[in-house]
Write an enzyme that holds these catalytic residues in place. Sequence first.
Site, mmCIF file in Angstrom:
data_model
loop_
_atom_site.group_PDB
_atom_site.id
_atom_site.type_symbol
_atom_site.label_atom_id
_atom_site.label_comp_id
_atom_site.label_asym_id
_atom_site.label_seq_id
_atom_site.Cartn_x
_atom_site.Cartn_y
_atom_site.Cartn_z
ATOM 1 C CD GLU A 280 -7.953 -5.094 -7.683
ATOM 2 O OE1 GLU A 280 -8.577 -4.020 -7.721
ATOM 3 O OE2 GLU A 280 -8.088 -5.991 -8.524
ATOM 4 C CB SER B 261 -0.920 -0.002 1.221
ATOM 5 O OG SER B 261 -1.754 -1.142 1.201
ATOM 6 C CD1 TRP C 95 3.177 -9.581 -3.386
ATOM 7 C CD2 TRP C 95 2.353 -11.650 -3.465
ATOM 8 N NE1 TRP C 95 3.707 -10.274 -2.338
ATOM 9 C CE2 TRP C 95 3.216 -11.551 -2.358
ATOM 10 C CE3 TRP C 95 1.712 -12.874 -3.719
ATOM 11 C CZ2 TRP C 95 3.465 -12.616 -1.504
ATOM 12 C CZ3 TRP C 95 1.965 -13.943 -2.860
ATOM 13 C CH2 TRP C 95 2.830 -13.804 -1.771
ATOM 14 C CB ILE C 96 2.356 -9.159 -11.200
ATOM 15 C CG1 ILE C 96 3.292 -8.167 -10.484
ATOM 16 C CG2 ILE C 96 1.662 -8.520 -12.398
ATOM 17 C CD1 ILE C 96 2.580 -7.041 -9.750
ATOM 18 N N GLY D 276 -19.713 -30.307 7.447
ATOM 19 C CA GLY D 276 -19.034 -31.146 8.429
ATOM 20 C C GLY D 276 -17.733 -31.702 7.878
ATOM 21 C CD GLU E 231 -6.591 -5.431 8.175
ATOM 22 O OE1 GLU E 231 -7.099 -6.272 8.935
ATOM 23 O OE2 GLU E 231 -6.299 -5.685 6.986
#
Length: 379
Positions: free
Chosen positions: A361, A130, A154-155, A337, A365
């Site tokens: 994305e 971020s 992380w693309i 279950g 938080e």
Amino acid sequence: MYKSEQLTLVRQSAKDFAERFIRPHVMEWDEAQIFPIDLMRQLGEQGFLGVLVPEQYGGAGLGYQEYVSVIDEISQVCGSIGLSVAAHNSLCTNHILQFGSEEQKQMYLPKLATGQSIGAWALTEANTGSDSARMMCTAVKEDDEYVLNGSKNWITHGQSGDVVVVMTRTGEVGAKNNATAFIVERSNPGLKYGKKENKLGMRACETAEVILEDCRVPISARLGNEGDGFKQAMKILDGGRISIASLALGIAKGAMSAAAKYAQERHQFGQPIANFQGISFKLAEMATKVHAAELMTREAAALKMEGTNMTKEAAMAKFYASEICVEVSTDAVQIFGGYGYTKDFPVEKFYRDSKLCTIGEGTSEIQKIVIAREVLKDY
């Protein structure tokens, strides 16, 4: 609310496609971590990879309500494919559509919208999620070119992307307006691909490292003006939040549907377990959460189509839908279950896929920070 003949047709088309071409392969792709590129081409042929792209650029020319329905229906069958469709549409393709020059739109959108090209969007780095103002990936201008260096993590479609929109730093670390976006083609010798992530869920959606080593691109590859990148990214992520909310909504619906059917088929003490209050109350809560998530997502989509600021509503939809997605899929496993803990039934995959929605994305938080900031503006 939010119903029309066109919306019904689009929803049914996406549902039929998912049942025919995706459902038979869901676990095969998940277990082997196969990113089905041929399926992406098919999705493109059906118009699902250019939902928001105007017809003049080869797209379907539809709106955000139709887009929500497409992601929702596909994700009810497979979250991985829903995520790939969402990332392709709302990030790479939409960035070029929103901020590209006419020449860039003519060059890239027709192939992206029809699935001839797979799109990727590269913002995140190993140490800057971020906190993108501190990106280490840089672009330095040399004569009539920019030289890009750094790596992205992380693309989505990081290895298979034919067209990658890359966010770089063109100013000092932490400075205002220090980011610029570029279009980089897979054929560029300076664009390389690194580690493919071995993920808990969304395993058929490729996530990988993108590496830029003296990657030279012409000035014509720049999206907008130098320094506009961060502002562009924030606007793209507003729409992206609607995408993830739609993805979460579809996964939650898929899990709830499976649980409701199973609760009527599974018998204990001479009757379906759906008759027991412990189970029926769970289903009631699941249905209420899903309904609320859809209303929030649809409202954000409506505001987006009106051109009204919807930063708060999109963040709320993304935050709420992703959190209830985890809750609903967790309850679905509980209703099944012991069987819910096995790969013979679909809910364990919905459970694994759901968690990504609270992270990708912008984490839950971060959504709270965005929401709070927007709320405080009103007071």
